[in-house]
Design a protein around this motif. Sequence first.
Motif, PDB file in Angstrom:
ATOM      1  N   THR A  75       0.980  -1.224   0.171  1.00 44.47           N
ATOM      2  CA  THR A  75      -0.281  -0.317  -0.343  1.00 44.47           C
ATOM      3  C   THR A  75       0.912   0.919   0.030  1.00 44.47           C
ATOM      4  O   THR A  75       1.611   1.356   0.925  1.00 44.47           O
ATOM      5  N   LEU A  76       0.674   2.039  -1.050  1.00 47.78           N
ATOM      6  CA  LEU A  76       1.224   3.209  -1.417  1.00 47.78           C
ATOM      7  C   LEU A  76       0.416   4.464  -0.520  1.00 47.78           C
ATOM      8  O   LEU A  76      -0.089   5.204  -1.129  1.00 47.78           O
ATOM      9  N   ALA A  77       1.396   5.090   0.065  1.00 43.39           N
ATOM     10  CA  ALA A  77       0.732   6.497   0.966  1.00 43.39           C
ATOM     11  C   ALA A  77       0.736   7.592  -0.057  1.00 43.39           C
ATOM     12  O   ALA A  77       2.653   7.625  -0.027  1.00 43.39           O
ATOM     13  N   LEU A  78       0.078   8.132  -0.427  1.00 47.13           N
ATOM     14  CA  LEU A  78       0.506   9.363  -1.877  1.00 47.13           C
ATOM     15  C   LEU A  78       0.180  10.384  -1.443  1.00 47.13           C
ATOM     16  O   LEU A  78      -0.842  10.834  -0.435  1.00 47.13           O
ATOM     17  N   PRO A  79       1.033  11.655  -1.274  1.00 50.60           N
ATOM     18  CA  PRO A  79      -0.231  12.851  -1.685  1.00 50.60           C
ATOM     19  C   PRO A  79      -0.764  13.356  -2.490  1.00 50.60           C
ATOM     20  O   PRO A  79      -1.135  12.188  -3.503  1.00 50.60           O
ATOM     21  N   GLY A  80      -1.626  14.026  -2.399  1.00 50.29           N
ATOM     22  CA  GLY A  80      -2.848  14.728  -2.979  1.00 50.29           C
ATOM     23  C   GLY A  80      -3.639  15.824  -2.806  1.00 50.29           C
ATOM     24  O   GLY A  80      -2.410  16.533  -2.768  1.00 50.29           O
ATOM     25  N   ARG A  81      -3.863  15.759  -3.216  1.00 51.13           N
ATOM     26  CA  ARG A  81      -4.594  17.799  -3.863  1.00 51.13           C
ATOM     27  C   ARG A  81      -5.004  17.897  -2.459  1.00 51.13           C
ATOM     28  O   ARG A  81      -4.878  19.416  -2.476  1.00 51.13           O
ATOM     29  N   SER A  82      -5.972  17.463  -1.524  1.00 52.12           N
ATOM     30  CA  SER A  82      -6.215  17.661  -0.280  1.00 52.12           C
ATOM     31  C   SER A  82      -4.925  17.724   0.627  1.00 52.12           C
ATOM     32  O   SER A  82      -4.138  17.095   0.415  1.00 52.12           O
ATOM     33  N   ALA A  83      -5.132  18.908   1.852  1.00 52.13           N
ATOM     34  CA  ALA A  83      -3.598  19.213   2.176  1.00 52.13           C
ATOM     35  C   ALA A  83      -3.763  18.145   3.598  1.00 52.13           C
ATOM     36  O   ALA A  83      -3.453  18.084   4.777  1.00 52.13           O
ATOM     37  N   GLU A  84      -5.682  17.482   3.977  1.00 51.66           N
ATOM     38  CA  GLU A  84      -5.368  16.547   4.597  1.00 51.66           C
ATOM     39  C   GLU A  84      -5.201  15.404   4.887  1.00 51.66           C
ATOM     40  O   GLU A  84      -5.270  15.001   3.517  1.00 51.66           O
ATOM     41  N   PRO A  85      -4.966  15.193   6.146  1.00 49.83           N
ATOM     42  CA  PRO A  85      -4.499  14.017   6.104  1.00 49.83           C
ATOM     43  C   PRO A  85      -4.818  12.600   5.511  1.00 49.83           C
ATOM     44  O   PRO A  85      -6.477  12.371   5.784  1.00 49.83           O
ATOM     45  N   ALA A  86      -5.059  11.402   5.200  1.00 48.57           N
ATOM     46  CA  ALA A  86      -5.736  10.221   4.646  1.00 48.57           C
ATOM     47  C   ALA A  86      -5.537   9.335   5.926  1.00 48.57           C
ATOM     48  O   ALA A  86      -5.257   9.686   6.738  1.00 48.57           O
ATOM     49  N   ALA A  87      -7.400   8.362   5.507  1.00 48.66           N
ATOM     50  CA  ALA A  87      -7.173   7.590   7.060  1.00 48.66           C
ATOM     51  C   ALA A  87      -7.494   5.860   6.301  1.00 48.66           C
ATOM     52  O   ALA A  87      -8.437   6.167   5.102  1.00 48.66           O
ATOM     53  N   TYR A  88      -6.745   5.352   6.801  1.00 48.52           N
ATOM     54  CA  TYR A  88      -7.481   3.518   6.402  1.00 48.52           C
ATOM     55  C   TYR A  88      -7.261   3.059   7.974  1.00 48.52           C
ATOM     56  O   TYR A  88      -6.324   2.779   8.680  1.00 48.52           O
ATOM     57  N   ASP A  89      -9.235   2.177   7.589  1.00 52.12           N
ATOM     58  CA  ASP A  89      -8.862   1.998   9.660  1.00 52.12           C
ATOM     59  C   ASP A  89      -9.301   0.558   8.976  1.00 52.12           C
ATOM     60  O   ASP A  89      -9.956  -0.014   7.731  1.00 52.12           O
ATOM     61  N   VAL A  90      -9.095  -0.668   9.422  1.00 55.13           N
ATOM     62  CA  VAL A  90      -8.770  -1.444   9.357  1.00 55.13           C
ATOM     63  C   VAL A  90     -10.090  -2.380  11.016  1.00 55.13           C
ATOM     64  O   VAL A  90      -9.124  -1.931  12.034  1.00 55.13           O
ATOM     65  N   ARG A  91     -10.942  -2.586  10.618  1.00 55.05           N
ATOM     66  CA  ARG A  91     -11.741  -3.413  11.786  1.00 55.05           C
ATOM     67  C   ARG A  91     -12.054  -4.684  11.831  1.00 55.05           C
ATOM     68  O   ARG A  91     -12.465  -5.329  11.255  1.00 55.05           O
ATOM     69  N   ILE A  92     -11.572  -5.523  12.942  1.00 55.19           N
ATOM     70  CA  ILE A  92     -11.938  -7.037  13.165  1.00 55.19           C
ATOM     71  C   ILE A  92     -12.251  -6.837  13.886  1.00 55.19           C
ATOM     72  O   ILE A  92     -12.076  -6.978  15.392  1.00 55.19           O
ATOM     73  N   ASP A  93     -12.846  -8.249  14.271  1.00 57.65           N
ATOM     74  CA  ASP A  93     -13.661  -8.911  15.339  1.00 57.65           C
ATOM     75  C   ASP A  93     -13.662 -10.857  14.934  1.00 57.65           C
ATOM     76  O   ASP A  93     -14.264 -11.176  13.966  1.00 57.65           O
ATOM     77  N   VAL A  94     -13.386 -11.301  15.419  1.00 56.59           N
ATOM     78  CA  VAL A  94     -12.760 -12.581  15.257  1.00 56.59           C
ATOM     79  C   VAL A  94     -14.121 -13.822  17.322  1.00 56.59           C
ATOM     80  O   VAL A  94     -13.112 -13.425  17.840  1.00 56.59           O
ATOM     81  N   ALA A  95     -14.671 -14.415  16.637  1.00 58.38           N
ATOM     82  CA  ALA A  95     -15.561 -14.912  17.354  1.00 58.38           C
ATOM     83  C   ALA A  95     -14.745 -16.084  18.433  1.00 58.38           C
ATOM     84  O   ALA A  95     -13.443 -16.633  17.764  1.00 58.38           O
ATOM     85  N   ASP A  96     -15.349 -16.930  19.097  1.00 58.00           N
ATOM     86  CA  ASP A  96     -14.705 -18.459  19.719  1.00 58.00           C
ATOM     87  C   ASP A  96     -14.439 -19.552  18.086  1.00 58.00           C
ATOM     88  O   ASP A  96     -15.446 -19.668  17.264  1.00 58.00           O
ATOM     89  N   ASP A  97     -13.005 -20.137  18.417  1.00 58.58           N
ATOM     90  CA  ASP A  97     -12.693 -20.625  17.753  1.00 58.58           C
ATOM     91  C   ASP A  97     -12.247 -20.304  16.616  1.00 58.58           C
ATOM     92  O   ASP A  97     -11.912 -22.006  15.417  1.00 58.58           O
ATOM     93  N   GLY A  98     -12.785 -19.393  16.206  1.00 54.73           N
ATOM     94  CA  GLY A  98     -12.553 -18.815  15.103  1.00 54.73           C
ATOM     95  C   GLY A  98     -10.542 -18.264  15.283  1.00 54.73           C
ATOM     96  O   GLY A  98      -9.764 -18.393  16.643  1.00 54.73           O
ATOM     97  N   VAL A  99     -10.265 -18.187  13.435  1.00 53.00           N
ATOM     98  CA  VAL A  99      -8.939 -18.121  13.337  1.00 53.00           C
ATOM     99  C   VAL A  99      -8.359 -17.115  12.446  1.00 53.00           C
ATOM    100  O   VAL A  99      -8.742 -17.526  11.639  1.00 53.00           O
ATOM    101  N   LEU A 100      -7.724 -16.202  12.625  1.00 47.64           N
ATOM    102  CA  LEU A 100      -7.296 -15.168  11.539  1.00 47.64           C
ATOM    103  C   LEU A 100      -5.802 -15.333  10.882  1.00 47.64           C
ATOM    104  O   LEU A 100      -5.192 -14.828  12.427  1.00 47.64           O
ATOM    105  N   ARG A 101      -5.568 -15.131  10.456  1.00 46.48           N
ATOM    106  CA  ARG A 101      -4.029 -14.848  10.469  1.00 46.48           C
ATOM    107  C   ARG A 101      -4.245 -12.899   9.648  1.00 46.48           C
ATOM    108  O   ARG A 101      -4.815 -13.500   8.122  1.00 46.48           O
ATOM    109  N   TRP A 102      -3.792 -12.209   9.017  1.00 47.93           N
ATOM    110  CA  TRP A 102      -4.022 -10.861   8.893  1.00 47.93           C
ATOM    111  C   TRP A 102      -2.915 -10.757   8.875  1.00 47.93           C
ATOM    112  O   TRP A 102      -1.345  -9.932   9.603  1.00 47.93           O
TER     113      TRP A 102
END
Length: 247
Positions: A75-102
């Motif tokens: 993932t390349l964070a690049l400058p843009g026309r806006s002076a505002e920072p970019a935001a990238y949110d990752v939201r994860i929920d793993v239930a009982d006996d679940g397995v996640l490889r992120w």
Amino acid sequence: MSLRATARIAADAGGGLPLLVSDGPLALRRTRAPEPYTRVTVVGAMSAPLGGDRLAIETAVRPGARLLVDAAAATLALPGRSAEPAAYDVRIDVADDGVLRWLPEQVVSVEGSHLRMRTTVELAPTARLVLREEQVLGRHGEPPGTLATRLTVRRAGRPLLDQELSFGPGAPGGWDGGAVLGGHRATGQLLVVDPAFADKPVETRLLGEHAVIAPLAGPAALVTAVAPDALVLRRLLDTALAALAPF
């Protein structure tokens, strides 16, 4: 014009993907994976995140599911026309006996960019997790942009890890000093959460010259590393992954 996009994944036991929704630059593809995992690969459909963009990925691992999420490219964070920072949110929920490889690819902080990343994880008591984050500060021969990341993990409703890092122009002083990066341009962490660590916690130890494996106050281990480049960093974290996460 700034971009708003949220991709969504839900995985069921038995390999089902009842929810797989791409959005904007976040294209999700089901790809081949070794049993018993279901694999989803994030494919960048356009250049992003740019200044002002708001991107998010929401992932739910339901009871008994095993999910591997990776990426086709950095993932390349690049400058843009806006002076505002970019935001990238990752939201994860793993239930009982679940397995996640992120296991995404690196985030590269390009000169002139400004990205704020936030990863929030909720784990059930018997959930297992492997989560890798890698940051590369600038492309070859260039200084970095501004990059701020925060990783917050809760297990059974209780805090397990809350870690914030800032690099580049505007970051608190000393980020490139000997106590933090020491001139290195790649840094990363690997978090492994496994209920088995409750009976047999990992021992604190060095991994090479610039990486350490340490137990957390909970059934988890955290690997923190710095390296001169992305290739050396990945080798360090892969070595730790093989030792800590046989599942």
